[in-house]
Design a protein around this motif. Structure first.
Motif, mmCIF file in Angstrom:
data_model
loop_
_atom_site.group_PDB
_atom_site.id
_atom_site.type_symbol
_atom_site.label_atom_id
_atom_site.label_comp_id
_atom_site.label_asym_id
_atom_site.label_seq_id
_atom_site.Cartn_x
_atom_site.Cartn_y
_atom_site.Cartn_z
ATOM 1 N N GLU B 209 -9.267 31.831 114.204
ATOM 2 C CA GLU B 209 -10.688 32.097 114.419
ATOM 3 C C GLU B 209 -10.953 33.602 114.498
ATOM 4 O O GLU B 209 -10.085 34.362 114.920
ATOM 5 N N PRO B 210 -12.160 34.028 114.138
ATOM 6 C CA PRO B 210 -12.479 35.457 114.260
ATOM 7 C C PRO B 210 -12.418 35.938 115.715
ATOM 8 O O PRO B 210 -12.742 35.196 116.643
ATOM 9 N N ALA B 211 -11.977 37.172 115.875
ATOM 10 C CA ALA B 211 -11.995 37.835 117.182
ATOM 11 C C ALA B 211 -13.060 38.914 117.148
ATOM 12 O O ALA B 211 -13.336 39.494 116.097
ATOM 13 N N GLU B 212 -13.667 39.168 118.300
ATOM 14 C CA GLU B 212 -14.644 40.263 118.399
ATOM 15 C C GLU B 212 -13.946 41.463 119.021
ATOM 16 O O GLU B 212 -13.344 41.350 120.089
ATOM 17 N N ASN B 213 -14.014 42.601 118.321
ATOM 18 C CA ASN B 213 -13.205 43.753 118.710
ATOM 19 C C ASN B 213 -14.033 44.891 119.265
ATOM 20 O O ASN B 213 -15.104 45.211 118.747
ATOM 21 N N ALA B 237 -16.618 34.684 107.391
ATOM 22 C CA ALA B 237 -15.509 35.631 107.567
ATOM 23 C C ALA B 237 -14.185 34.992 107.136
ATOM 24 O O ALA B 237 -13.342 35.631 106.496
ATOM 25 N N VAL B 238 -14.018 33.722 107.484
ATOM 26 C CA VAL B 238 -12.786 33.018 107.107
ATOM 27 C C VAL B 238 -12.723 32.830 105.585
ATOM 28 O O VAL B 238 -11.664 32.980 104.970
ATOM 29 N N MET B 239 -13.891 32.563 104.990
ATOM 30 C CA MET B 239 -13.934 32.397 103.534
ATOM 31 C C MET B 239 -13.582 33.704 102.835
ATOM 32 O O MET B 239 -12.806 33.719 101.865
ATOM 33 N N ALA B 243 -10.476 34.413 100.321
ATOM 34 C CA ALA B 243 -10.641 34.959 98.971
ATOM 35 C C ALA B 243 -9.713 36.151 98.753
ATOM 36 O O ALA B 243 -9.100 36.304 97.688
ATOM 37 N N ILE B 244 -9.585 36.990 99.763
ATOM 38 C CA ILE B 244 -8.712 38.166 99.662
ATOM 39 C C ILE B 244 -7.256 37.728 99.521
ATOM 40 O O ILE B 244 -6.505 38.241 98.676
ATOM 41 N N GLY B 255 -4.605 41.004 108.092
ATOM 42 C CA GLY B 255 -5.715 41.230 109.024
ATOM 43 C C GLY B 255 -6.889 41.809 108.263
ATOM 44 O O GLY B 255 -6.720 42.761 107.500
ATOM 45 N N VAL B 256 -8.065 41.231 108.439
ATOM 46 C CA VAL B 256 -9.265 41.721 107.756
ATOM 47 C C VAL B 256 -10.307 42.065 108.813
ATOM 48 O O VAL B 256 -10.698 41.211 109.609
ATOM 49 N N GLU B 257 -10.752 43.340 108.803
ATOM 50 C CA GLU B 257 -11.768 43.794 109.761
ATOM 51 C C GLU B 257 -13.143 43.791 109.104
ATOM 52 O O GLU B 257 -13.286 44.240 107.969
ATOM 53 N N PHE B 258 -14.124 43.315 109.847
ATOM 54 C CA PHE B 258 -15.501 43.238 109.349
ATOM 55 C C PHE B 258 -16.454 43.949 110.306
ATOM 56 O O PHE B 258 -16.268 43.895 111.518
#
Lengths: 365, 365
Positions: B209-213, B237-239, B243-244, B255-258
């Motif tokens: 699951e996404p984490a809030e940083n 975000a998971v999609m 894709a990446i 790890g992907v940061e958004f």
């Protein structure tokens, strides 16, 4: 209790024994920023793969023990059959946690039963058997069937025989070594449970919840948490474990096995065995507890405060014995796995374990 | 995708880099019955304390690299600045997971932005800046303030400057090395989130699951799960992460940061950065997930199936930076701690982390 100031991070923990318990202790120590030095006579020991610091030597090798004690900040052990002379030699040079007392009690079945009796902790009826005359008297007083056990070096069903008659008992008496033996009255029990508990250097105790254990061929097969017992019985088991920890002035993690027997139509607990170390029936804690038994032990022997034992989910731990380890992959998608990295999958050997975490709504899987 | 048959237990995983990520990967590998061989130029590397198998050598030392590749069954890396020549040399002798493509993309900010743009994954507006003329044009087109960044070797806020005017930009251009640079348009965002995802050798993807940083001084301070975003945004975000992973033909953990920015009054995601490795913002997984990011990475690079990413509780991960590690004891009773065993607590250095597990009914603590 001997004072133990908290060890600073980066200290080195010495572990006597290089099996899977030593390996898992070393992994937990690493998470806390500690180094680990393993002492074991067997160069193929699995724990040697998780630290660069090692001594390969016999437990009777005083030069090696002295160098080991000088190289580390505290010593612990992963098995209860460390020779008491070894433990005393170490303790004269370096803090040893848990101490020699726990070891002396746990490695002698007779000393253990005496200790428990003296502290009014219920156990199965027993008699010490030094001679054939003792044996006959025990059989008469406790009846048959009974179980004849060595007092030392028994584990996983080794060193014991169920006996159904005086002749049977005499034959077992002749076979079982070393003497003396213990004759235990036969107790019919509904289930076996265990409590893994810890006591820190300041005397604080924290126990994990009881696990319900199933054995196959005298070897632990599964531990299920929560155990199918009443809250009152669970509290009783935790209380007994606490009493044992306090009476032994213990620092570290202990495993206490209980039979749940029927007494006057009500379930009652009898202590079967205590193990002065992290315990196979506590391996479930690594999957679902905030602090697991391995970290708890490292915290305690380092003079650190114990961690939170809260359990986040129900769980079933299953041992992988012998060739079962080669089917690890089948378990990979659904369970948390732990493989001990042992070279040879001998029959009945503990090679790894899996933890099946029961997620919400899955309890009837 | 190159086929990778499942590695047998007892295989040896080579890790380029000996920092805390390599150390935590080695601990996870040990739980799966694997050995680990660490390759790192710095003999004081924390990962050297958790395995007896090591190579201390420069990343350009081909003899050492060849011997390393021959001694292991698969190689991975714990940092994205492994020289591509090193990675290619290894890959010519031994499976390298993730491969050189992910490395080439992730270690060059311009290549990364090009890759993401080509795959229609939203990012902040940017321009490549090779010359002062490029710089002036970028400032005119994207406006001020903006952020000028090196394309290589930047991390934790190093190699970047916020610029508020053309003069400011010219001064930063003169200072920042190596060239070329990237000019990024300033994006006002509400929060930062990240997704840690994994892809196995058969192409299956599983994301946490996404984490809030939250960052302090450009260094990650806390990751909170669940993140304070809508389920739709979490899915998005998971999609994007999936894709990446697919576009890079990736095997391992990424790890992907958004940034979560406002677009037309609605929250929208912009990818800030991708890291081809286990990620600091995934350290929460070790406390509350059935499988953590480190084990997930080891499973993937070994050709094993990915594990269950189910989260058992809410959690806040906090980095312990520099001297904060010396206050570890304060956190011991209430949190799950992890200390990296680094010798020196330099300012801002990542020394350890804690995971505060939110138990039922405690969410408003």
């Amino acid at each position: 209790m001997t004072d133990l100031s908290p060890l600073p991070q980066g200290s080195t923990i010495g572990i006597l024994g290089g099996g899977q318990l030593g390996r898992m202790l070393a992994l937990a120590a690493a998470r806390l920023g500690m180094k680990t030095h393993i002492f074991c006579p067997d160069p193929q020991s699995p724990a040697f793969d998780v630290t660069p610091y090692r001594t390969v030597a016999e437990y009777t090798d005083q030069d090696a023990l002295a160098a080991f004690a000088d190289a580390v900040d505290v010593v612990t052990y992963e098995f209860e059959n460390v020779p008491v002379e070894t433990a005393e030699f170490i303790a004269s040079r370096c803090p040893l946690r848990p101490g020699t007392r726990a070891l002396a009690v746990a490695q002698d079945r007779l000393a253990e039963k005496t200790f428990l009796s003296e502290h009014n902790i219920p156990i199965t009826p027993y008699r010490a058997v030094h001679t054939e005359a003792d044996l006959d008297r025990a059989g008469t007083e406790l009846g048959f069937p009974g179980v004849l056990k060595t007092t030392r070096l028994g584990y996983d069903g080794k060193g014991q025989r169920t006996v159904s008659s005086p002749e049977d008992a005499r034959s077992a008496f002749a076979d079982l070594e070393p003497k003396p033996l213990v004759f235990e009255g036969f107790v019919s029990f509904d289930k076996e449970i265990s409590v893994v508990g810890a006591r820190d250097a300041s005397g604080r105790v924290r126990c994990f919840e009881p696990a319900e254990n199933l054995h196959q061929n005298h070897i632990l097969k599964t531990s299920t948490v929560p155990a199918g017992i009443s809250p009152a019985l669970a509290k009783h088991a935790v209380m007994a474990t606490t009493a044992i920890l306090v009476a032994l002035d213990y620092v570290g993690v202990i495993g206490v096995e209980f039979f749940v027997a029927s007494r006057d139509g009500r379930p009652a607990l009898l202590v079967n065995e205590i193990a002065p170390r992290v315990h196979n029936s506590g391996h479930w804690t690594e999957a679902v507890c905030i602090t697991d038994q391995f970290e708890q032990h490292i915290r305690a022997i380092c003079g650190w405060p114990l961690g939170d034992t809260t359990r986040l989910a129900d769980v079933v731990m299953e041992n992988l014995l012998g060739e079962e380890i080669h089917r690890l992959e089948e378990h990979l998608p659904a369970t948390r796995v732990h493989s001990y990295g042992k070279r040879e999958a001998r029959f009945g050997r503990k090679m790894g374990h899996i933890n099946r975490v029961i997620k919400n709504g899955q309890r009837n899987d």
